[in-house]
Write an enzyme that holds these catalytic residues in place. Structure first.
Site: not given
Ligand SMILES: Cc1cc2nc3c(=O)[nH]c(=O)nc-3n(C[C@H](O)[C@H](O)[C@H](O)COP(=O)(O)OP(=O)(O)OC[C@H]3O[C@@H](n4cnc5c(N)ncnc54)[C@H](O)[C@@H]3O)c2cc1C
Length: 383
Positions: A128, A135, A160, A248-249, A344, A370, A373
């Site tokens: 996704m 987000s 992913i 998942e959550r 530790h 998700g 936040e």
């Molecule tokens: C190890 C790992 C595994 C993952 N696995 C998958 C996977 O299998 N499939 C997949 O599709 N994705 C996966 N992800 C992606 C993950 O779901 C996203 O990283 C996550 O949803 C946050 O999106 P972003 O990194 O673009 O951060 P951003 O959306 O850029 O957010 C950055 C910060 O801004 C805050 N923020 C953003 N919008 C708002 C709002 N409206 N109000 C308040 N605060 C806000 C966020 O909470 C965060 O603190 C993975 C990520 C990691 C690190």
């Protein structure tokens, strides 16, 4: 380990037997290979077929589709055993793909994919997130243009989980670029290996979860049959995602509580063994009080989680409470694990110590599926 005398109300003999099976497999087949998996940034493909052969994949998918025919309780014990052993293994993401297919797939789709997923022959990934849409999932740019009996996919995905080994993707795409927002989004189920135009980037360098393959995926005019669409019509993807992310959550909540409980166990052992100023660390009041707080918080987390699991199994857990669980349990986990690192001392900062890996591995629980936040926004929408 839960507080003395407490038993999760959703366990029974059958679930306990599965726990024993899962523990044996993880200890014998996964734990000895952790250093190598961390180095290669992924588990061995054979680990998936061994997991399938032992019956710890798709434990809560009906037997008619090759699953274990159990409930989320069966899923939970497997996740707990992985967390206790400190083995990152993307089986909950794999299960989530199966649950998307189970909920929205046609009979033919279920019979084509679920048995092979249960055997671990097809590893599932949820694709996704994109570089400019995490987000804000409505902002995805990957498109699937209808061309006769096919879709033509263009775009890229990032972060992913299971990406390197993925044999089946639950892929979020824009099927209608003219429609802004959620209504233009659909889910496709794709077997991507060997498709012309599909490419997997090398596993991303993360600060934790080193043994798990987290990759970028690239799609350049990738053609898939139109029958890859999940659901009866285009444009349902966003609501499908919103409905199923609860699974998942809650799974992350399970891992969070199991990790917090295990952190207390191993830290208790450490502070009994290690001495300073001529006595074991446990003899300092600060050590006892900090661990008492951690143990209490972990138990509160356990009771809340167990209530959520029971309600989930009964089909009564709403998405707001699931969001509360994921946000609060993972925040709680990180507080506890961080405190345990402190107890530790310097050893808590050495990668060879399990508590250090718990610290780096657990941090992402507050970020993916998700961010906490975004989940607070969801909870606030119910106020
Ligand atoms: C190890 C790992 C595994 C993952 N696995 C998958 C996977 O299998 N499939 C997949 O599709 N994705 C996966 N992800 C992606 C993950 O779901 C996203 O990283 C996550 O949803 C946050 O999106 P972003 O990194 O673009 O951060 P951003 O959306 O850029 O957010 C950055 C910060 O801004 C805050 N923020 C953003 N919008 C708002 C709002 N409206 N109000 C308040 N605060 C806000 C966020 O909470 C965060 O603190 C993975 C990520 C990691 C690190």
């Amino acid at each position: 380990m839960a507080a003395a005398g407490y038993q999760s109300p959703w366990t029974n003999d059958e679930v306990r037997m599965l726990r024993t099976t899962a523990r044996q497999l993880i200890q014998q087949e996964f734990v000895p290979h952790q250093a190598r998996w961390r180095e290669q940034h992924r588990p061995d493909a054979e680990a998936w077929t061994k997991a399938g052969g032992t019956g710890i994949l798709l434990t809560d998918v009906p037997k008619e589709y090759g699953g274990g025919g159990g409930t989320f309780a069966h899923q939970a014990v497997v996740l707990e055993e992985l967390a206790h052993a400190g083995v990152p293994f993307g089986s909950s993401i794999h299960s989530l793909v199966a649950h998307f297919i189970l909920a929205y797939g046609s009979e033919a789709q279920k019979r084509t994919w679920l048995p092979r997923m249960a055997r671990g022959e097809l590893v599932g990934a949820i694709a996704m997130s994109e570089p400019a849409a995490g987000s804000d999932l409505q902002g995805i740019k990957t498109t699937a243009r209808r061309d006769g009996d096919h879709y033509v996919i263009n775009g890229s995905k990032t972060f992913i989980t299971n990406g390197w080994l993925a044999g089946i993707l639950c892929l979020a795409v824009k099927t209608d670029v003219r429609v802004a927002g959620p209504r233009g989004i659909s889910l496709l189920i794709v077997e991507p290996k060997d498709l012309p135009g599909y490419r997997v980037g090398r596993p991303l360098e993360k600060v934790g979860l080193h043994a798990q393959d987290t990759c970028e995926l690239f799609f350049d005019d990738v053609r898939v049959p139109a029958a890859s669409l999940l659901g009866p019509a285009e444009g349902r993807g966003f609501s499908q995602i919103m409905e199923k992310m609860s699974y998942e959550r809650l799974a992350i909540g399970v891992a969070a509580v199991a990790t917090a409980e295990q952190a207390v166990v191993i830290t208790t052992r450490h502070v009994n063994e290690r001495t300073a100023f001529g006595k074991p660390l446990i003899d300092f009041q600060n050590t006892r009080f900090k661990l008492a707080e951690c143990k209490t918080e972990a138990h509160i987390a356990r009771v809340f989680l167990d209530n959520c699991i029971e309600r989930f199994i009964a089909g009564q857990l709403g998405d707001i409470t699931t969001a509360m669980a994921k946000y609060w349990l993972t925040d709680c986990e990180c507080r506890i694990v961080d405190e345990c690192v402190q107890l530790h001392g310097g050893y808590g900062y050495l990668a060879e110590y399990p508590i250090a890996r718990m610290w780096t591995d657990s941090r992402v629980h507050r970020i993916y599926a998700g961010t906490n936040e975004i989940l607070k926004e969801l909870i606030a929408s119910s106020l």
